[in-house]
Design a protein around this motif. Structure first.
Motif, PDB file in Angstrom:
ATOM      1  N   THR A  55       0.835  -1.204   0.000  1.00 22.70           N
ATOM      2  CA  THR A  55       0.000   0.000   0.000  1.00 22.70           C
ATOM      3  C   THR A  55       0.867   1.250   0.000  1.00 22.70           C
ATOM      4  OG1 THR A  55      -1.757  -1.162   1.186  1.00 22.70           O
ATOM      5  CG2 THR A  55      -1.810   1.232   1.244  1.00 22.70           C
ATOM      6  N   SER A  56       1.924   1.250   0.835  1.00 23.48           N
ATOM      7  CA  SER A  56       2.860   2.371   0.848  1.00 23.48           C
ATOM      8  C   SER A  56       3.542   2.516  -0.510  1.00 23.48           C
ATOM      9  CB  SER A  56       3.918   2.166   1.930  1.00 23.48           C
ATOM     10  OG  SER A  56       3.329   2.119   3.206  1.00 23.48           O
ATOM     11  N   HIS A  59       1.205   4.166  -2.880  1.00 22.30           N
ATOM     12  CA  HIS A  59       1.055   5.586  -2.554  1.00 22.30           C
ATOM     13  C   HIS A  59       2.229   6.398  -3.099  1.00 22.30           C
ATOM     14  CE1 HIS A  59       0.647   8.833   0.832  1.00 22.30           C
ATOM     15  NE2 HIS A  59       0.308   9.298  -0.344  1.00 22.30           N
ATOM     16  N   ALA A  82      -6.700  -1.129  -1.666  1.00 21.05           N
ATOM     17  CA  ALA A  82      -5.477  -0.328  -1.739  1.00 21.05           C
ATOM     18  C   ALA A  82      -5.158   0.124  -3.156  1.00 21.05           C
ATOM     19  CB  ALA A  82      -4.293  -1.113  -1.176  1.00 21.05           C
ATOM     20  N   ASN A  85      -7.398   3.175  -3.300  1.00 21.53           N
ATOM     21  CA  ASN A  85      -7.198   4.140  -2.215  1.00 21.53           C
ATOM     22  C   ASN A  85      -5.942   4.989  -2.417  1.00 21.53           C
ATOM     23  OD1 ASN A  85      -9.466   3.127  -0.963  1.00 21.53           O
ATOM     24  ND2 ASN A  85      -8.368   2.046   0.648  1.00 21.53           N
ATOM     25  N   CYS A  86      -4.928   4.410  -3.062  1.00 23.27           N
ATOM     26  CA  CYS A  86      -3.674   5.142  -3.256  1.00 23.27           C
ATOM     27  C   CYS A  86      -3.900   6.457  -3.986  1.00 23.27           C
ATOM     28  CB  CYS A  86      -2.649   4.276  -3.984  1.00 23.27           C
ATOM     29  SG  CYS A  86      -3.186   3.655  -5.589  1.00 23.27           S
ATOM     30  N   TYR A  89      -5.377   9.046  -1.433  1.00 25.52           N
ATOM     31  CA  TYR A  89      -4.332   9.580  -0.551  1.00 25.52           C
ATOM     32  C   TYR A  89      -3.666  10.809  -1.161  1.00 25.52           C
ATOM     33  CZ  TYR A  89      -4.435   4.809   1.497  1.00 25.52           C
ATOM     34  OH  TYR A  89      -4.803   3.618   2.066  1.00 25.52           O
ATOM     35  N   CYS A  90      -3.632  10.861  -2.498  1.00 23.74           N
ATOM     36  CA  CYS A  90      -2.968  11.965  -3.207  1.00 23.74           C
ATOM     37  C   CYS A  90      -3.929  13.097  -3.542  1.00 23.74           C
ATOM     38  CB  CYS A  90      -2.348  11.442  -4.506  1.00 23.74           C
ATOM     39  SG  CYS A  90      -1.159  10.116  -4.273  1.00 23.74           S
ATOM     40  N   TYR A 243       7.947   5.274   5.565  1.00 22.94           N
ATOM     41  CA  TYR A 243       7.482   4.032   4.959  1.00 22.94           C
ATOM     42  C   TYR A 243       8.620   3.009   4.869  1.00 22.94           C
ATOM     43  CZ  TYR A 243       2.995   6.057   3.360  1.00 22.94           C
ATOM     44  OH  TYR A 243       1.743   6.599   3.279  1.00 22.94           O
TER      45      TYR A 243
END
Length: 386
Positions: A55-56, A59, A82, A85-86, A89-90, A243
């Motif tokens: 996930t990191s 991102h 994920a 979702n990435c 996050y942005c 991360y």
């Protein structure tokens, strides 16, 4: 109990981890580089950046490619949250592309049709994230050709797929994408307990990924915007995150990498045996494209519900009642309540929804014995009423 997937930890793995725990470097030490280099050597990419989860990795891959507010990311609805979702996050927006009915991966034909409409509407995506579901690669050559025509970047979500190949090349080589992401969660092909990695052939993207992994801080004079005050000096040149992967995790990954090929080969043996022994049941078995060599992270069956007298849920629950701990990969993202608030609804992506109504992931892991596999098959037959 037979789980749908599980890690294999050997004495060599344990010894590797203990060696790091006895060393002076528990994090940000040499094991990280060793792990990255082992994955580079296998995949043939130029750079690898190890992080604390896939996930990191997704991102920072989005950020490295410049995704932000006002931008669009497209992915498949048939994946873990994920993958979408990435983008959120942005500060970007998400949309989805329906799946191919044979491979269950993002459909290049559906992608092309959506791109044609998006170009007319002036809302093309900045990034497309194809997901290699179950370890089988997407049709990356076709997707890459579309990227050249419509100007989007590609992040391969290969969380399921390390050890697989596409058109004879290792997944992760980066021939048809800007960045490839792997996962090392315990149920994946190899594990670092938790962990992920981003691979790229771009020097610029590799620098950006490395900065974003660790607070945006550098000690490299070439990346600094002003002269150094002294040997202690560092600069934050970007807004990054913590991360980082630990050396403990990386040491486990290095040890696991020595068995990657044997793990994938064993998964192929299990899949082939399932293919043979399940062929006469009212099931749709996973089809493999001739251009692909799957990592076989998951073995997914689809129930032919018109040929059995039980529902999808009844079959699933009957398996679990007999300690066959099946799972379902995945609930289409657009049907999740969080995404429904954005305006997505059931019926938007019918192929993904049909897949969800029929799919069950049955046990698949490299240490699985034939006796365990026979038990899974026997209980499955009973659950189907066969």
């Amino acid at each position: 109990m037979i789980r749908y997937g599980q890690q294999d930890i050997t004495q060599a793995d344990i010894d590797a981890v203990i060696a790091v725990m006895k060393s002076v470097n528990l994090t940000q030490g040499p094991a990280i580089t060793q792990f990255e280099q082992s994955v580079i050597a296998h995949c043939g990419a130029k750079h690898a950046v190890a992080v604390n989860s896939a996930t990191s990795a997704l991102h920072i891959a989005c950020l490295a490619l410049g995704l932000g507010p006002g931008d669009l990311l497209w992915t498949t609805p048939n994946t873990f949250v994920a993958s979408a979702n990435c983008a959120l996050y942005c500060g970007a927006q998400v949309d989805f592309v329906d799946i191919d009915p044979q491979t269950w991966n993002l459909s290049p034909q559906a992608l092309e049709a959506k791109l044609i409409a998006a170009e007319k509407a002036g809302c093309l995506p900045k990034i497309v994230v194809p997901v290699h579901l179950t370890g089988q690669p997407c049709d990356m050559k076709a997707i890459h050709a579309l990227s050249q025509r419509y100007g989007f970047k590609i992040i391969e979500d290969a969380s399921h797929a390390i050890g697989g190949r596409y058109k004879g090349e290792s997944i992760g080589s980066g021939r048809y994408s800007d960045i490839t992401v792997f996962s090392f969660h315990p149920v994946k092909i190899i594990t670092t307990a938790e962990g992920g990695m981003a691979l790229t052939n771009s020097d610029e993207l590799a620098i950006r990924l490395g900065l974003l992994r660790s607070h945006g801080i550098t000690r490299d004079p070439d990346l600094m915007t002003q002269s150094m005050d002294g040997p202690w000096y560092y600069q934050q040149v970007a807004l990054g995150f913590n991360y980082r992967m630990t050396d403990i995790q990386a040491a486990l990954g290095v040890s696991q990498m020595t068995r990657l090929n044997s793990y994938v080969a064993r998964r192929h043996e299990i899949a082939q045996r399932y293919n043979q022994l399940l062929a006469d049941l009212p099931l749709t078995l996973p089809w493999q494209h001739p251009d692909s060599y799957s990592a076989w992270h998951l073995y997914v069956i689809r129930l032919q519900l018109d040929k059995i007298q039980r529902t999808h849920r009844q079959v699933f629950e009957a398996l679990r009642a007999k300690d066959i701990m099946v799972n379902l990969h995945y609930i289409p993202i657009h049907t999740q309540p969080y995404y429904a608030k954005m305006g997505f609804k059931s019926g938007d992506f019918p192929e993904a929804e049909k897949y969800y109504s029929e799919a069950i992931s049955i046990p698949m892991f490299p240490t699985m014995t034939e006796a365990q596999q026979d038990e899974v098959i026997a209980v499955l037959k009973e659950a189907l009423g066969a």
